[in-house]
Design a protein around this motif. Sequence first.
Motif, PDB file in Angstrom:
ATOM      1  N   ALA A 134       0.864  -1.178   0.000  1.00 61.28           N
ATOM      2  CA  ALA A 134       0.000   0.000   0.000  1.00 61.28           C
ATOM      3  C   ALA A 134       0.901   1.229   0.000  1.00 61.28           C
ATOM      4  O   ALA A 134       1.928   1.261   0.683  1.00 61.28           O
ATOM      5  CB  ALA A 134      -0.914   0.008   1.221  1.00 61.28           C
ATOM      6  N   GLU A 135       0.532   2.229  -0.769  1.00 61.47           N
ATOM      7  CA  GLU A 135       1.367   3.425  -0.920  1.00 61.47           C
ATOM      8  C   GLU A 135       1.542   4.186   0.394  1.00 61.47           C
ATOM      9  O   GLU A 135       2.590   4.752   0.656  1.00 61.47           O
ATOM     10  CB  GLU A 135       0.762   4.341  -1.987  1.00 61.47           C
ATOM     11  N   ASP A 136       0.527   4.185   1.243  1.00 56.95           N
ATOM     12  CA  ASP A 136       0.583   4.988   2.466  1.00 56.95           C
ATOM     13  C   ASP A 136       0.953   4.168   3.700  1.00 56.95           C
ATOM     14  O   ASP A 136       0.853   4.642   4.813  1.00 56.95           O
ATOM     15  CB  ASP A 136      -0.752   5.683   2.697  1.00 56.95           C
ATOM     16  N   ALA A 137       1.411   2.912   3.510  1.00 55.18           N
ATOM     17  CA  ALA A 137       1.752   2.048   4.639  1.00 55.18           C
ATOM     18  C   ALA A 137       3.235   1.694   4.621  1.00 55.18           C
ATOM     19  O   ALA A 137       3.828   1.484   3.571  1.00 55.18           O
ATOM     20  CB  ALA A 137       0.917   0.781   4.610  1.00 55.18           C
ATOM     21  N   THR A 153      -2.736  10.180  12.447  1.00 53.12           N
ATOM     22  CA  THR A 153      -3.730  11.196  12.101  1.00 53.12           C
ATOM     23  C   THR A 153      -3.222  12.139  11.029  1.00 53.12           C
ATOM     24  O   THR A 153      -4.004  12.821  10.387  1.00 53.12           O
ATOM     25  CB  THR A 153      -4.119  12.014  13.343  1.00 53.12           C
ATOM     26  N   GLU A 154      -1.919  12.184  10.866  1.00 54.29           N
ATOM     27  CA  GLU A 154      -1.306  13.012   9.825  1.00 54.29           C
ATOM     28  C   GLU A 154      -0.126  12.241   9.245  1.00 54.29           C
ATOM     29  O   GLU A 154       0.502  11.435   9.928  1.00 54.29           O
ATOM     30  CB  GLU A 154      -0.849  14.354  10.392  1.00 54.29           C
ATOM     31  N   PRO A 155       0.176  12.452   7.979  1.00 54.63           N
ATOM     32  CA  PRO A 155       1.271  11.695   7.364  1.00 54.63           C
ATOM     33  C   PRO A 155       2.632  12.058   7.952  1.00 54.63           C
ATOM     34  O   PRO A 155       2.871  13.195   8.344  1.00 54.63           O
ATOM     35  CB  PRO A 155       1.205  12.081   5.883  1.00 54.63           C
ATOM     36  N   VAL A 156       3.488  11.060   7.991  1.00 57.88           N
ATOM     37  CA  VAL A 156       4.869  11.221   8.415  1.00 57.88           C
ATOM     38  C   VAL A 156       5.731  10.810   7.223  1.00 57.88           C
ATOM     39  O   VAL A 156       5.458   9.814   6.567  1.00 57.88           O
ATOM     40  CB  VAL A 156       5.177  10.354   9.648  1.00 57.88           C
ATOM     41  N   THR A 157       6.784  11.569   6.959  1.00 56.44           N
ATOM     42  CA  THR A 157       7.628  11.291   5.793  1.00 56.44           C
ATOM     43  C   THR A 157       8.687  10.244   6.125  1.00 56.44           C
ATOM     44  O   THR A 157       9.473  10.404   7.052  1.00 56.44           O
ATOM     45  CB  THR A 157       8.307  12.578   5.294  1.00 56.44           C
ATOM     46  N   HIS A 158       8.670   9.189   5.338  1.00 54.22           N
ATOM     47  CA  HIS A 158       9.665   8.117   5.450  1.00 54.22           C
ATOM     48  C   HIS A 158      10.644   8.268   4.290  1.00 54.22           C
ATOM     49  O   HIS A 158      10.234   8.431   3.141  1.00 54.22           O
ATOM     50  CB  HIS A 158       8.973   6.753   5.387  1.00 54.22           C
ATOM     51  N   VAL A 159      11.943   8.222   4.595  1.00 50.70           N
ATOM     52  CA  VAL A 159      12.982   8.329   3.572  1.00 50.70           C
ATOM     53  C   VAL A 159      13.648   6.961   3.442  1.00 50.70           C
ATOM     54  O   VAL A 159      14.170   6.425   4.420  1.00 50.70           O
ATOM     55  CB  VAL A 159      14.022   9.411   3.933  1.00 50.70           C
ATOM     56  N   ASP A 167       5.094   9.683   2.039  1.00 50.31           N
ATOM     57  CA  ASP A 167       4.307   9.936   3.243  1.00 50.31           C
ATOM     58  C   ASP A 167       3.554   8.666   3.617  1.00 50.31           C
ATOM     59  O   ASP A 167       2.952   8.011   2.763  1.00 50.31           O
ATOM     60  CB  ASP A 167       3.320  11.074   3.008  1.00 50.31           C
ATOM     61  N   VAL A 168       3.597   8.324   4.900  1.00 48.60           N
ATOM     62  CA  VAL A 168       2.894   7.140   5.385  1.00 48.60           C
ATOM     63  C   VAL A 168       1.910   7.542   6.475  1.00 48.60           C
ATOM     64  O   VAL A 168       2.162   8.469   7.252  1.00 48.60           O
ATOM     65  CB  VAL A 168       3.869   6.072   5.915  1.00 48.60           C
ATOM     66  N   THR A 169       0.779   6.855   6.494  1.00 53.06           N
ATOM     67  CA  THR A 169      -0.230   7.089   7.534  1.00 53.06           C
ATOM     68  C   THR A 169      -0.501   5.835   8.352  1.00 53.06           C
ATOM     69  O   THR A 169      -1.230   5.898   9.346  1.00 53.06           O
ATOM     70  CB  THR A 169      -1.554   7.586   6.916  1.00 53.06           C
ATOM     71  N   VAL A 170       0.068   4.702   7.929  1.00 53.70           N
ATOM     72  CA  VAL A 170      -0.038   3.448   8.672  1.00 53.70           C
ATOM     73  C   VAL A 170       1.359   2.857   8.787  1.00 53.70           C
ATOM     74  O   VAL A 170       2.071   2.745   7.792  1.00 53.70           O
ATOM     75  CB  VAL A 170      -0.977   2.439   7.966  1.00 53.70           C
ATOM     76  N   VAL A 171       1.744   2.509  10.010  1.00 54.31           N
ATOM     77  CA  VAL A 171       3.051   1.883  10.237  1.00 54.31           C
ATOM     78  C   VAL A 171       2.800   0.568  10.960  1.00 54.31           C
ATOM     79  O   VAL A 171       2.198   0.548  12.032  1.00 54.31           O
ATOM     80  CB  VAL A 171       3.982   2.786  11.071  1.00 54.31           C
ATOM     81  N   ARG A 172       3.252  -0.517  10.336  1.00 55.73           N
ATOM     82  CA  ARG A 172       3.172  -1.838  10.956  1.00 55.73           C
ATOM     83  C   ARG A 172       4.594  -2.259  11.296  1.00 55.73           C
ATOM     84  O   ARG A 172       5.484  -2.172  10.453  1.00 55.73           O
ATOM     85  CB  ARG A 172       2.527  -2.847  10.008  1.00 55.73           C
TER      86      ARG A 172
END
Length: 188
Positions: A134-137, A153-159, A167-172
Amino acid sequence: MRAVGRLARHEARLYVSLGLWLTRRTQGTAGGRAFGYARGLGATLLGLAFVCVVETVGVSVLLRDMPIAHDVLLVLDVYTVLFVVGLYAACVVRPHVLTPDAVRVRYGAHVDLRIPLSAIGAVRRETRMTHPPAEDALDLAVGSQTSLTLELTEPVTHVTPLGRRRDVTVVRLHADDPGGLVRALMRR
């Protein structure tokens, strides 16, 4: 050229991690509570290192009459063994860290994502074995398994290691003590 520089820095972190692991120290855990995730990696990576050592001995025997090829492959094999052990060491010395204002989600020398606690909308213990892309995970599986899901609740930028930003909104992620991490996050 930047990508090569980034990869070289990641590789250098592996060798720094190896030194920290040998001295039983961690990195970046001051001022926070550490949560490990490397327990599931140990047998696999150290088993791979053992197989690499056996391969090194086998190749040395096969190439004993060809000194140049023997020396070149010996250097490459020793490098490979150190690299594999460094991968494990990086996961041990760089655990997830919960600080008063954020959680640092890490995976070895390759991922270090700081998530402000105010950006976490939901946290749950959830064991997953499959992770459809998934693009946002962001899925940080250990042994193809994650044990915790953070919904933001808001995107966090992963490099990524090569510098790609997303930008991700779900982190597993996986934690050796997922219940303890969930309780600690809920308290904050």
